[in-house]
Design a protein around this motif. Structure first.
Motif: not given
Length: 69
Positions: A11-14, A32-37
């Motif tokens: 649940x961390x901010x990307x 396409x995109x995946x978001x990551x911390x």
């Protein structure tokens, strides 16, 4: 609402956008995109890279549109 990391259960901010496509399904220019911390940037990138899907990793632009699909 701030975008959150795409890693399961996180649940961390990307802060990173991992741009990818599946060449068997998507045209070469489709991203396409995946978001990551910070913590999950490497593991998500490794997962996509092992499949030959990872195209680029960029800092997340909080003012830009997000396609987390």
């Amino acid at each position: 609402m701030s975008p959150i990391c795409s890693a399961k259960g996180c649940q961390a901010p990307a802060v990173w956008s991992l741009l990818w496509n599946n060449p068997k399904l998507h045209t070469p220019d489709r991203r396409k995109s995946w978001l990551a911390c910070d913590e999950h940037r490497t593991s998500l990138g490794d997962f996509l890279g092992a499949r030959g899907f990872l195209r680029d990793v960029e800092p997340l632009d909080p003012s830009g549109p997000v396609d987390a699909g």
